[in-house]
Design a protein around this motif. Structure first.
Motif, PDB file in Angstrom:
ATOM      1  N   LEU A 319       6.938   1.745   8.138  1.00 23.27           N
ATOM      2  CA  LEU A 319       7.144   3.163   7.952  1.00 23.27           C
ATOM      3  C   LEU A 319       8.414   3.749   7.589  1.00 23.27           C
ATOM      4  O   LEU A 319       8.866   4.732   7.181  1.00 23.27           O
ATOM      5  N   GLY A 320       9.382   2.501   7.437  1.00 25.92           N
ATOM      6  CA  GLY A 320      10.664   3.021   7.096  1.00 25.92           C
ATOM      7  C   GLY A 320      12.000   2.615   7.931  1.00 25.92           C
ATOM      8  O   GLY A 320      13.289   2.746   7.591  1.00 25.92           O
ATOM      9  N   ALA A 321      11.550   2.128   9.311  1.00 26.22           N
ATOM     10  CA  ALA A 321      12.682   1.727  10.052  1.00 26.22           C
ATOM     11  C   ALA A 321      13.184   0.493   9.768  1.00 26.22           C
ATOM     12  O   ALA A 321      12.705  -0.442   9.321  1.00 26.22           O
ATOM     13  N   SER A 322      14.755   0.523  10.274  1.00 22.88           N
ATOM     14  CA  SER A 322      15.282  -0.623  10.049  1.00 22.88           C
ATOM     15  C   SER A 322      15.334  -1.571  11.339  1.00 22.88           C
ATOM     16  O   SER A 322      15.205  -2.858  11.081  1.00 22.88           O
ATOM     17  N   ALA A 323      14.915  -1.003  12.229  1.00 21.49           N
ATOM     18  CA  ALA A 323      14.906  -1.667  13.881  1.00 21.49           C
ATOM     19  C   ALA A 323      14.329  -0.583  14.737  1.00 21.49           C
ATOM     20  O   ALA A 323      13.943   0.464  14.309  1.00 21.49           O
ATOM     21  N   VAL A 324      13.827  -1.086  15.903  1.00 22.01           N
ATOM     22  CA  VAL A 324      13.403  -0.305  16.893  1.00 22.01           C
ATOM     23  C   VAL A 324      14.202  -0.357  18.220  1.00 22.01           C
ATOM     24  O   VAL A 324      14.863  -1.551  18.625  1.00 22.01           O
ATOM     25  N   LEU A 325      13.841   0.745  19.059  1.00 21.68           N
ATOM     26  CA  LEU A 325      14.482   0.519  20.443  1.00 21.68           C
ATOM     27  C   LEU A 325      13.370   0.694  21.505  1.00 21.68           C
ATOM     28  O   LEU A 325      12.265   1.385  21.234  1.00 21.68           O
ATOM     29  N   ILE A 326      13.657  -0.154  22.387  1.00 26.28           N
ATOM     30  CA  ILE A 326      12.612  -0.263  23.785  1.00 26.28           C
ATOM     31  C   ILE A 326      13.327   0.207  24.788  1.00 26.28           C
ATOM     32  O   ILE A 326      14.118  -0.350  25.292  1.00 26.28           O
ATOM     33  N   GLY A 327      12.659   1.237  25.556  1.00 25.42           N
ATOM     34  CA  GLY A 327      13.152   1.786  26.639  1.00 25.42           C
ATOM     35  C   GLY A 327      12.459   1.405  28.027  1.00 25.42           C
ATOM     36  O   GLY A 327      12.790   0.593  28.534  1.00 25.42           O
ATOM     37  N   ARG A 328      11.270   2.199  28.090  1.00 23.82           N
ATOM     38  CA  ARG A 328      10.462   2.053  29.498  1.00 23.82           C
ATOM     39  C   ARG A 328       9.997   0.787  29.552  1.00 23.82           C
ATOM     40  O   ARG A 328      10.372   0.250  30.722  1.00 23.82           O
ATOM     41  N   PRO A 329       9.621  -0.008  28.631  1.00 23.93           N
ATOM     42  CA  PRO A 329       9.024  -1.377  28.889  1.00 23.93           C
ATOM     43  C   PRO A 329      10.145  -2.330  29.248  1.00 23.93           C
ATOM     44  O   PRO A 329       9.854  -3.159  30.440  1.00 23.93           O
ATOM     45  N   ALA A 330      11.450  -2.233  28.926  1.00 23.93           N
ATOM     46  CA  ALA A 330      12.328  -3.168  29.342  1.00 23.93           C
ATOM     47  C   ALA A 330      12.646  -2.770  30.787  1.00 23.93           C
ATOM     48  O   ALA A 330      12.875  -3.613  31.704  1.00 23.93           O
ATOM     49  N   LEU A 331      12.438  -1.308  31.120  1.00 20.94           N
ATOM     50  CA  LEU A 331      12.660  -0.998  32.659  1.00 20.94           C
ATOM     51  C   LEU A 331      11.672  -1.632  33.523  1.00 20.94           C
ATOM     52  O   LEU A 331      11.739  -2.022  34.623  1.00 20.94           O
ATOM     53  N   TRP A 332      10.327  -1.619  33.158  1.00 24.79           N
ATOM     54  CA  TRP A 332       9.432  -2.288  33.781  1.00 24.79           C
ATOM     55  C   TRP A 332       9.693  -3.643  33.976  1.00 24.79           C
ATOM     56  O   TRP A 332       9.558  -4.316  35.087  1.00 24.79           O
ATOM     57  N   GLY A 333      10.149  -4.361  33.000  1.00 29.48           N
ATOM     58  CA  GLY A 333      10.529  -5.974  33.121  1.00 29.48           C
ATOM     59  C   GLY A 333      11.729  -6.031  34.065  1.00 29.48           C
ATOM     60  O   GLY A 333      11.543  -6.779  35.002  1.00 29.48           O
ATOM     61  N   LEU A 334      12.683  -5.247  34.047  1.00 33.59           N
ATOM     62  CA  LEU A 334      13.691  -5.138  35.058  1.00 33.59           C
ATOM     63  C   LEU A 334      13.302  -5.028  36.519  1.00 33.59           C
ATOM     64  O   LEU A 334      13.792  -5.762  37.409  1.00 33.59           O
ATOM     65  N   ALA A 335      12.242  -4.110  36.658  1.00 35.87           N
ATOM     66  CA  ALA A 335      11.827  -3.663  38.219  1.00 35.87           C
ATOM     67  C   ALA A 335      10.944  -4.902  38.534  1.00 35.87           C
ATOM     68  O   ALA A 335      11.130  -5.213  39.670  1.00 35.87           O
ATOM     69  N   ASN A 336      10.498  -5.543  37.547  1.00 38.49           N
ATOM     70  CA  ASN A 336       9.493  -6.898  38.066  1.00 38.49           C
ATOM     71  C   ASN A 336      10.273  -8.108  38.319  1.00 38.49           C
ATOM     72  O   ASN A 336       9.817  -8.972  39.312  1.00 38.49           O
ATOM     73  N   ALA A 337      11.417  -8.530  37.681  1.00 38.36           N
ATOM     74  CA  ALA A 337      12.028  -9.752  37.665  1.00 38.36           C
ATOM     75  C   ALA A 337      13.500  -9.633  37.105  1.00 38.36           C
ATOM     76  O   ALA A 337      13.948 -10.828  36.824  1.00 38.36           O
ATOM     77  N   GLY A 338      14.009  -8.428  37.238  1.00 38.97           N
ATOM     78  CA  GLY A 338      15.448  -8.480  37.085  1.00 38.97           C
ATOM     79  C   GLY A 338      15.762  -8.946  35.541  1.00 38.97           C
ATOM     80  O   GLY A 338      14.894  -8.540  34.585  1.00 38.97           O
ATOM     81  N   ALA A 339      16.766  -9.683  35.262  1.00 38.07           N
ATOM     82  CA  ALA A 339      17.301 -10.245  33.728  1.00 38.07           C
ATOM     83  C   ALA A 339      16.024 -10.969  33.418  1.00 38.07           C
ATOM     84  O   ALA A 339      15.715 -10.942  32.159  1.00 38.07           O
ATOM     85  N   ALA A 340      15.349 -11.775  33.988  1.00 40.99           N
ATOM     86  CA  ALA A 340      14.173 -12.575  33.731  1.00 40.99           C
ATOM     87  C   ALA A 340      13.171 -11.752  33.144  1.00 40.99           C
ATOM     88  O   ALA A 340      12.522 -11.988  31.970  1.00 40.99           O
ATOM     89  N   GLY A 341      12.882 -10.674  33.671  1.00 39.98           N
ATOM     90  CA  GLY A 341      11.786  -9.620  33.467  1.00 39.98           C
ATOM     91  C   GLY A 341      12.160  -8.955  31.880  1.00 39.98           C
ATOM     92  O   GLY A 341      11.128  -8.842  31.139  1.00 39.98           O
ATOM     93  N   VAL A 342      13.325  -8.419  31.764  1.00 44.22           N
ATOM     94  CA  VAL A 342      13.708  -7.944  30.724  1.00 44.22           C
ATOM     95  C   VAL A 342      13.619  -8.800  29.582  1.00 44.22           C
ATOM     96  O   VAL A 342      13.019  -8.604  28.559  1.00 44.22           O
ATOM     97  N   ALA A 343      14.040 -10.078  29.625  1.00 43.42           N
ATOM     98  CA  ALA A 343      14.076 -11.047  28.569  1.00 43.42           C
ATOM     99  C   ALA A 343      12.659 -11.269  28.429  1.00 43.42           C
ATOM    100  O   ALA A 343      12.146 -11.430  27.160  1.00 43.42           O
ATOM    101  N   HIS A 344      11.602 -11.390  29.086  1.00 46.25           N
ATOM    102  CA  HIS A 344      10.387 -11.806  29.016  1.00 46.25           C
ATOM    103  C   HIS A 344       9.702 -10.473  28.225  1.00 46.25           C
ATOM    104  O   HIS A 344       8.923 -10.787  27.278  1.00 46.25           O
ATOM    105  N   VAL A 345      10.041  -9.243  28.443  1.00 47.89           N
ATOM    106  CA  VAL A 345       9.694  -8.283  27.636  1.00 47.89           C
ATOM    107  C   VAL A 345       9.822  -8.376  26.052  1.00 47.89           C
ATOM    108  O   VAL A 345       9.216  -8.302  25.016  1.00 47.89           O
ATOM    109  N   LEU A 346      11.232  -8.899  25.876  1.00 52.33           N
ATOM    110  CA  LEU A 346      11.811  -9.049  24.633  1.00 52.33           C
ATOM    111  C   LEU A 346      10.989 -10.133  24.012  1.00 52.33           C
ATOM    112  O   LEU A 346      10.834  -9.866  22.801  1.00 52.33           O
ATOM    113  N   ARG A 347      10.907 -11.194  24.662  1.00 53.60           N
ATOM    114  CA  ARG A 347      10.231 -12.623  23.945  1.00 53.60           C
ATOM    115  C   ARG A 347       8.768 -12.070  23.746  1.00 53.60           C
ATOM    116  O   ARG A 347       8.308 -12.357  22.538  1.00 53.60           O
ATOM    117  N   LEU A 348       7.946 -11.211  24.462  1.00 55.59           N
ATOM    118  CA  LEU A 348       6.610 -10.779  24.125  1.00 55.59           C
ATOM    119  C   LEU A 348       6.798 -10.111  22.697  1.00 55.59           C
ATOM    120  O   LEU A 348       5.830 -10.559  22.055  1.00 55.59           O
TER     121      LEU A 348
END
Length: 377
Positions: A319-348
């Motif tokens: 649709l024309g975006a150059s990139a995207v920003l992820i907010g709440r999903p990274a927070l869910w990963g953070l709550a679940n497993a700290g840095a590893a959880g955020v990294a897992h969300v990005l990897r997925l």
């Protein structure tokens, strides 16, 4: 009581039953108390925009191509002159220590490890310099940007800009869609309040706003708080204070995009604040193509709001975006497993984006266009 903030992230493992961002969300609800959950997950009013952000991506159907060359494909892109491993950045989310004791430090380590950009909230609960040190400790890290709300205390804003430049931030992101808070009923029902251990530490020296007494019949909002609401002149003032690129976050109307282009902005983020400000505002998936048409490729465009799958990232680029920003999903990963959880969300998300590209016949991001969608723009 939160543990003392440390520069070394807590070592945690991601639970083996977390396969999607939806899994992370369900798990995070069990980790967070009711007040923190209401703050992070809730939207404004009846949460119509909150839910529309998600459903709008689902309503876009993909139109894949077959038998196209895919060998050597990749997700690399260039943003503000910087090559990134992929087009997924972490959005600015305030008070991340509500979700995990390591807060923004953990997010920075995750972004660094996964080659993602990070937009640090002005209302972060960790010092800017500590987040920058964690982010820049990884040579493969994406860019660190600082998000700002323009405040009445210009000296504080100048100080933050200087700190951002000294810390190695590569851009400033000004949120322009929240001159006042949205009507957040879910937060009010939960009686949300920040615990004393979690504060906007980078704003500790902000001078209080001086409010003149209201005359009879005056509005506490329009004649009080909004006396300090920023305008295009204030954006011009900020541009004059810094050598960094300045992007506007919260643009939904094509005419505002054209005004931003005329004022020499360096980029736009199509956002409705995750549905947290004006309820029934247009979803970002619907607003994005109009903004893309308005700027005609002259500015980098980013988008947030409701992205939960790699297919959503693909659709945003179509649709024309150059990139995207992820907010709440990274927070869910953070709550679940700290840095590893955020990294897992990005990897997925990155893995799902690669799979979507391959199955749609797109070896690189440059191959993605509106033709990949089965819907007229």
């Amino acid at each position: 009581m939160l543990k003392k903030l440390s520069q070394t992230p807590t070592r945690q493992r991601v639970a083996p039953d977390l396969f999607t961002l939806a899994d992370h969300e369900r798990s995070a609800q069990r980790q967070l108390d009711a007040k923190a959950w209401a703050y992070f997950s809730g939207g404004a009013g009846d949460e119509i925009t909150l839910h529309a952000n998600r459903s709008a991506w689902d309503e876009l159907a993909l139109l894949p191509r077959v038998l196209r060359p895919l060998a050597g494909g990749h997700t690399r892109c260039t943003l503000l002159g910087r090559e990134l491993a992929h087009p997924i950045l972490l959005a600015p989310v305030a008070y991340q220590r509500l979700a995990h004791p390591d807060g923004e430090i953990a997010s920075a380590y995750a972004a660094g490890a996964m080659g993602a950009g990070l937009v640090l909230s002005m209302q972060a609960s960790s010092p800017l310099e500590d987040v920058a040190a964690a982010m820049h400790g990884d040579p493969g890290a994406g860019p660190l940007w600082l998000q700002l709300y323009l405040q009445h205390d210009r000296a504080l804003v100048r100080d933050l800009v200087e700190r951002a430049e000294a810390a190695g931030c590569e851009a400033l992101v000004v949120t322009v869609d929240a001159p006042t808070s949205g009507v957040r009923d879910r937060e009010r029902r939960a009686a949300f309040a920040l615990p004393p251990e979690v504060q906007a530490v980078n704003l500790a020296r902000m001078a209080p706003a001086v409010q003149a007494p209201l005359a009879p019949g005056q509005s506490a909002l329009f004649d009080g708080l909004l006396r300090h609401a920023p305008t295009w002149d204030d954006i011009a003032w900020l541009q004059a204070q810094t050598r960094l690129p300045v992007l506007l976050k919260g643009v939904l109307h094509a005419e505002d995009a054209r005004l931003a282009l005329a004022q020499g902005m360096d980029g736009l983020i199509v956002s409705n604040h995750g549905g947290r400000t004006l309820d029934t505002a247009v979803s970002t998936a619907r607003a994005l193509p109009r903004i893309a048409d308005a700027v005609g490729g002259a500015l980098p465009l980013l988008v947030d709001g409701g992205l939960r799958r790699g297919t959503d990232v693909f659709k945003a680029l179509a649709l024309g975006a150059s990139a995207v920003l992820i907010g709440r999903p990274a927070l869910w990963g953070l709550a679940n497993a700290g840095a590893a959880g955020v990294a897992h969300v990005l990897r997925l998300l990155r893995d799902e984006l690669e799979a979507c590209m391959a199955l749609s016949g797109c070896a690189t991001l440059a191959n993605i266009s509106a033709a990949a969608l089965d819907s007229p723009r």
